[in-house]
Scaffold this active site. Structure first.
Site, PDB file in Angstrom:
ATOM      1  CG  PHE A  71       8.906 -31.332  12.542  1.00 54.18           C
ATOM      2  CD1 PHE A  71       8.462 -32.297  11.657  1.00 54.18           C
ATOM      3  CD2 PHE A  71       9.344 -31.734  13.799  1.00 54.18           C
ATOM      4  CE1 PHE A  71       8.433 -33.637  12.012  1.00 54.18           C
ATOM      5  CE2 PHE A  71       9.326 -33.072  14.167  1.00 54.18           C
ATOM      6  CZ  PHE A  71       8.870 -34.032  13.271  1.00 54.18           C
ATOM      7  CB  SER A  72      12.770 -25.494  11.042  1.00 52.16           C
ATOM      8  OG  SER A  72      12.977 -24.200  10.563  1.00 52.16           O
ATOM      9  CG  ASN A  73       7.070 -23.743   8.708  1.00 52.79           C
ATOM     10  OD1 ASN A  73       6.855 -24.877   8.293  1.00 52.79           O
ATOM     11  ND2 ASN A  73       6.242 -23.098   9.516  1.00 52.79           N
ATOM     12  CG  HIS A  74      14.411 -20.264   8.960  1.00 57.93           C
ATOM     13  ND1 HIS A  74      14.532 -19.198   8.089  1.00 57.93           N
ATOM     14  CD2 HIS A  74      15.644 -20.490   9.456  1.00 57.93           C
ATOM     15  CE1 HIS A  74      15.799 -18.815   8.065  1.00 57.93           C
ATOM     16  NE2 HIS A  74      16.491 -19.575   8.886  1.00 57.93           N
ATOM     17  CB  ILE A  75      15.143 -25.890   8.016  1.00 60.64           C
ATOM     18  CG1 ILE A  75      15.952 -25.543   9.284  1.00 60.64           C
ATOM     19  CG2 ILE A  75      15.829 -26.998   7.216  1.00 60.64           C
ATOM     20  CD1 ILE A  75      17.409 -25.185   9.047  1.00 60.64           C
TER      21      ILE A  75
END
Ligand SMILES: *Cc1c(COP(=O)(O)O)cnc(C)c1O
Length: 301
Positions: A60-64
């Protein structure tokens, strides 16, 4: 480029004024601090003639999501090394991974054991053998260039705030804020996860400064939420027309409100909350909440 500060309220009983810096509005997709953290990394990758960005993250990574989109806009190929092999055939069920794939990010799923090797030289060399040369972004995007970008969050017009409050994941964002805060300002970080390693990490990138971590508002750990937090986020968006993400900013704002009630802040304090964005994660969180038959985050603000 600075973003706008929005007035929230004055608490007349305790005599504090609260504002929020709308870093969530900095970009429609690459919102908030992830935009700041990528800015100088993209410039560096291009300067070095690297055609590919490679980075790491959870489902769920915002960075991804941010790297996938920013890479596409910058004309760079992106590779996301994702924690959890079991996700490989479930991309369509996960809004973050689906979005990243739609931006052209190549998703490379690894077991949780292998994911732990993400900072090891031999593991990175194996990835170079497999994918060719790349500009490496560590998990969460935190490196010296990311801190440099986060030093641009505060601007001279923020000089009259006494307290600057932000959420903490890897500690990169708060490090940049600490480095650019003025000597009369105190920076308060609200870790979104359990653990006491963060202070040492922050000191690497921000050796001085006037700051502290408030460890009481992680709600059980990274990505953990309860009904109290969800209803706080829903009340906040109803009153202020501002959506908060449940993993980072929601917990920080909850914490600051609780501390105001408990008279933490001295009389006449002017408090600035940093809205670091992360709103792309709400959809995935709502799917989890729905599966557990819990109330969801209202996104119609
Ligand atoms: C990643 C993230 C953070 C934490 O930033 P760090 O630099 O890792 O401490 C805070 N808020 C949001 C919305 C994020 O996506």
């Amino acid at each position: 480029m600075g973003t706008q500060n929005q007035f929230l309220f004055t608490d007349r009983l305790r005599n504090v004024a609260v504002y929020i810096k709308r870093e969530d509005l900095i970009h429609p997709v690459v919102s908030g601090n992830k935009f700041r953290k990528l800015k100088y990394n993209l410039i560096q990758a291009k300067a070095e003639g690297k055609g590919t960005l490679l980075t790491f993250g959870g489902a769920f990574s915002n960075h991804i999501a941010a790297t996938a989109y920013a890479g596409k806009e910058a004309g760079l190929k992106t590779i996301g090394v994702i924690r959890g092999e079991e996700l490989a055939d479930k991309i369509d069920e996960n809004p973050t991974l689906k979005f990243a794939a739609s931006c052209g990010m190549q998703l490379h799923f690894v077991t949780r054991e292998n994911y732990r090797l993400k900072n090891e030289i031999f593991f990175l060399n194996n990835l170079r053998n497999e994918f060719g040369d790349f500009h490496l972004l560590p998990e969460g995007g935190t490196n010296a260039l990311a801190i440099k970008g986060c030093e641009e969050i505060l601007t001279p017009s923020d000089a009259d705030f006494d307290f600057i409050c932000c959420a903490v994941g890897t500690g990169g964002t708060i490090s940049g804020i600490i480095n650019s805060a003025l000597s009369h300002q105190k920076v308060l970080g609200f870790p979104a996860l359990k653990g006491d390693f963060l202070k040492d990490e922050i000191r690497i990138f921000a050796p001085g400064g006037h700051w502290d971590l408030i460890p009481d508002y992680h709600f059980g750990g990274y990505g953990k939420v309860d009904e109290k937090l969800i209803s706080f986020i829903n009340d906040f968006s109803k009153i202020n027309k501002i959506l908060l993400d449940p993993v980072y900013t929601g917990k920080m704002v909850f914490g600051v409100m609780d501390m105001i009630e408990n008279n933490y802040f001295p009389d006449n304090s002017k408090i600035l909350l940093i809205h670091t964005g992360g709103l792309q994660g709400i959809q995935g969180m709502n799917i989890k909440l729905q599966n557990n038959k819990l109330p969801i985050i209202n996104t119609h603000v």
